[in-house]
Scaffold this active site. Structure first.
Site, PDB file in Angstrom:
ATOM      1  N   ARG A   1      -5.871   9.997   6.810  1.00  0.00           N
ATOM      2  CA  ARG A   1      -6.575   8.898   6.146  1.00  0.00           C
ATOM      3  C   ARG A   1      -6.419   9.087   4.638  1.00  0.00           C
ATOM      4  NH1 ARG A   1      -9.302   5.351   9.595  1.00  0.00           N
ATOM      5  NH2 ARG A   1      -8.726   4.022   7.837  1.00  0.00           N
ATOM      6  N   SER A   2      -6.628   8.013   3.904  1.00  0.00           N
ATOM      7  CA  SER A   2      -6.431   8.133   2.447  1.00  0.00           C
ATOM      8  C   SER A   2      -7.407   9.129   1.832  1.00  0.00           C
ATOM      9  CB  SER A   2      -6.545   6.771   1.788  1.00  0.00           C
ATOM     10  OG  SER A   2      -7.704   6.115   2.225  1.00  0.00           O
TER      11      SER A   2
ATOM     12  N   LYS B   1      -5.271   7.255  14.771  1.00  0.00           N
ATOM     13  CA  LYS B   1      -6.206   7.902  13.843  1.00  0.00           C
ATOM     14  C   LYS B   1      -7.502   8.165  14.616  1.00  0.00           C
ATOM     15  CE  LYS B   1      -4.613   5.420   9.676  1.00  0.00           C
ATOM     16  NZ  LYS B   1      -4.850   4.181   8.886  1.00  0.00           N
TER      17      LYS B   1
ATOM     18  N   GLU C   1       4.651  -1.111   8.802  1.00  0.00           N
ATOM     19  CA  GLU C   1       3.301  -0.996   9.375  1.00  0.00           C
ATOM     20  C   GLU C   1       2.436  -2.162   8.888  1.00  0.00           C
ATOM     21  OE1 GLU C   1       1.732   3.004   8.850  1.00  0.00           O
ATOM     22  OE2 GLU C   1      -0.297   2.205   8.680  1.00  0.00           O
TER      23      GLU C   1
ATOM     24  N   ASP D   1      -1.518  -0.616  12.878  1.00  0.00           N
ATOM     25  CA  ASP D   1      -2.562   0.328  12.464  1.00  0.00           C
ATOM     26  C   ASP D   1      -3.912  -0.395  12.558  1.00  0.00           C
ATOM     27  OD1 ASP D   1      -4.288   2.066  11.174  1.00  0.00           O
ATOM     28  OD2 ASP D   1      -3.342   1.916   9.211  1.00  0.00           O
TER      29      ASP D   1
ATOM     30  N   ASP E   1       4.048   0.368   4.442  1.00  0.00           N
ATOM     31  CA  ASP E   1       2.784  -0.067   5.045  1.00  0.00           C
ATOM     32  C   ASP E   1       2.235  -1.196   4.171  1.00  0.00           C
ATOM     33  OD1 ASP E   1       0.342  -0.502   6.179  1.00  0.00           O
ATOM     34  OD2 ASP E   1      -0.411   1.557   5.975  1.00  0.00           O
TER      35      ASP E   1
ATOM     36  N   LYS F   1       2.254  10.768  10.038  1.00  0.00           N
ATOM     37  CA  LYS F   1       2.301  10.125   8.718  1.00  0.00           C
ATOM     38  C   LYS F   1       1.325  10.839   7.790  1.00  0.00           C
ATOM     39  CE  LYS F   1       0.409   6.072   7.461  1.00  0.00           C
ATOM     40  NZ  LYS F   1       0.182   4.739   6.888  1.00  0.00           N
TER      41      LYS F   1
ATOM     42  N   GLN G   1       0.796  -1.236   0.000  1.00  0.00           N
ATOM     43  CA  GLN G   1       0.000   0.000   0.000  1.00  0.00           C
ATOM     44  C   GLN G   1       0.830   1.289   0.000  1.00  0.00           C
ATOM     45  OE1 GLN G   1      -3.813   0.328   2.360  1.00  0.00           O
ATOM     46  NE2 GLN G   1      -2.620   1.895   3.409  1.00  0.00           N
TER      47      GLN G   1
ATOM     48  N   GLU H   1      -3.507   9.446  -1.980  1.00  0.00           N
ATOM     49  CA  GLU H   1      -2.720  10.193  -0.986  1.00  0.00           C
ATOM     50  C   GLU H   1      -1.661  11.055  -1.671  1.00  0.00           C
ATOM     51  OE1 GLU H   1      -1.248   7.460   1.966  1.00  0.00           O
ATOM     52  OE2 GLU H   1      -3.249   7.217   2.811  1.00  0.00           O
TER      53      GLU H   1
HETATM   54  C1  2PG Z   1      -3.259   3.569   6.331  1.00  0.00           C
HETATM   55  C2  2PG Z   1      -4.130   4.694   5.861  1.00  0.00           C
HETATM   56  C3  2PG Z   1      -3.475   6.015   5.681  1.00  0.00           C
HETATM   57  P1  2PG Z   1      -6.505   4.335   4.921  1.00  0.00           P
HETATM   58  O1  2PG Z   1      -3.508   2.389   6.054  1.00  0.00           O
HETATM   59  O2  2PG Z   1      -2.327   3.791   7.089  1.00  0.00           O
HETATM   60  O3  2PG Z   1      -2.355   5.986   4.883  1.00  0.00           O
HETATM   61  O4  2PG Z   1      -4.904   4.330   4.766  1.00  0.00           O
HETATM   62  O5  2PG Z   1      -6.915   5.684   5.347  1.00  0.00           O
HETATM   63  O6  2PG Z   1      -7.018   3.924   3.565  1.00  0.00           O
HETATM   64  O7  2PG Z   1      -6.815   3.306   5.962  1.00  0.00           O
HETATM   65 MG    MG Z   2      -1.897   1.651   7.587  1.00  0.00          MG
END
Ligand code: 2PG
Ligand code: MG
Length: 402
Positions: A343-344, A314, A263, A289, A219, A365, A145, A189
């Site tokens: 968040r993405s 988050k 991650e 995460d 990640d 991040k 990712q 992102e």
């Molecule tokens: C992640 C996030 C942010 P998402 O996995 O760390 O980069 O992605 O917001 O899609 O969960």
């Molecule tokens: Mg993540």
């Protein structure tokens, strides 16, 4: 107090809440994840959240709240479910964070200053972890990712992000040379998307990292790769790895590349494999995460397995500012490195920059380009203000607990 439907950075609908204070108006908008953890609070469709808000608004406007805990306990009284599926996790974090901004404004402070004063902690500027190349659920034809750049020694945040931005642009030029299909396209992102293989990208990233005295992070968002049974499925690489092979692959790439941060290397229920990896590698950050989803109960499980030495934070995964603060405190109490994260699908809201500093997180991040610069630039402003009041305690060494 009011609500409206607005657009998030990837054109999904989201909500923002506005509160009038005696000194002006504050506004808080809600980000959305794409690769969401299954233990995150549950969102309502925006129109349902607006309907709920209008039904419940009087509870939030009639009450004279003294502090953040009052607001957040009311949220938890209104919706007693852990995942906030009745009120909606999006409405909850929208209300909770708008109140945080309102309290700060009433106190005549910026949000980070208000939090520092409340937490009684000295300001420490976090280091950036910036997403440079993206794949997985965030687009592109790579299974992993996120590929990050991370500074090792930080004099100032501003200097670190300028260095990373330079490396990001260099990376773009190198991709153009090596990947004939590359068109400088960016993902959700604002990270580059590429059709090179995992190994080719690692080699490119390592070269640019070494030239710029940067380190790398990855990640895996491994819950998105997990087939729910036995294998991590690497669709684009046409490969399937069982847990043991996944572990070996990650250890090998840590030996071969300047990767200091990993991650979600395993899926969100595999506390044990996180722990094995954490014990087998030294001097790196193994971060949870989806594993934790900013949930203190899940953090406790992680602690009992010694799963990780770092945790993503988050606020929208857990639904309230109070729960976010408790999570950060608990992680720090266990000497874990804390990483505040975007968040993405995000908005122009810069709250996480204030939370990262105000809660004393070690890292933040985020993306390094496009809409992501709103948060980066707010960090630069916050740092400037802190530096000019010369109360800065420079976070110059990577703190890694073994
Ligand atoms: C992640 C996030 C942010 P998402 O996995 O760390 O980069 O992605 O917001 O899609 O969960
Ligand atoms: Mg993540």
């Amino acid at each position: 107090m009011r609500i409206r439907e607005i657009l998030a950075t990837d054109s999904h609908k989201t909500i923002e809440i506005e509160i009038d204070t005696s000194k002006g108006t504050v506004r808080s908008s809600v980000p959305i994840g794409t690769s969401k953890g299954k233990y995150e609070v549950k969102y309502l469709p925006t129109q349902d959240a607006i309907f709920k808000f209008n039904q419940l608004k009087r509870h939030f406007t009639n009450d004279d709240f003294e502090n953040q805990e009052d607001v957040d306990s009311l949220i938890r009284i209104i919706d007693k479910s852990e995942d906030l599926h009745e009120l909606g996790g999006n409405l909850a974090i929208g209300i909770s964070s708008a109140f945080l901004k309102a309290f700060a404004q009433e106190a005549g402070m910026e949000v980070y200053e208000y939090l520092l004063a409340k937490q009684k902690i000295k300001p420490v500027i976090p280091r950036p972890i910036c997403n440079i190349i993206g794949g997985g659920k965030h687009a592109g034809r790579i299974d992993i990712q996120e590929f990050h750049f991370i500074p090792v020694h930080q004099r100032t945040f501003a200097e670190s992000v300028m260095k990373i931005a330079n490396a990001y642009r260099t990376e773009g030029k190198k991709l153009k040379k090596d990947d004939p299909t590359f068109t400088f396209a960016k993902n959700v992102e604002a990270a580059w998307t590429s059709n090179l293989t995992f190994e080719e990208i690692l080699n490119l990233m390592a070269k640019v990292a070494n030239e710029n005295l940067l380190k790398m992070g990855l990640d895996f968002a491994a819950s998105s790769l997990w087939d729910g049974n036995r294998y991590y499925v690497y669709r684009y690489a046409n490969d399937m790895l069982n847990t043991h092979d996944q572990l070996d692959m990650i250890k090998e790439l840590m030996r071969n590349y300047p990767v200091i941060y990993v991650e979600d290397p395993f899926h969100e229920d595999d506390f044990e494999s996180f722990s094995v990896l954490s014990h087998e590698v030294t001097g790196r950050l193994i971060c949870g995460d989806d594993l934790y989803t900013t949930n203190i109960k899940r953090l406790d499980v992680g602690k009992s397995y010694a799963s990780t030495n770092a945790a993503i934070v988050k606020p929208n995964q857990v639904g309230t500012i109070t729960d976010t603060i408790k999570f950060v405190e608990a992680a720090k109490h266990s000497k874990m490195i804390t990483v505040m994260s975007h968040r993405s699908s995000d908005t122009e809201d810069t709250l996480i920059s204030h939370l990262a500093v105000g809660l004393g997180c070690d890292y933040i991040k985020l993306g390094i380009s496009g809409d992501r610069t709103a948060k980066i630039n707010e960090m630069i402003r916050i740092e400037e203000k802190i530096l000019s009041s010369s109360r800065l305690n420079l976070n110059s060494e990577i703190r890694i607990r073994r």
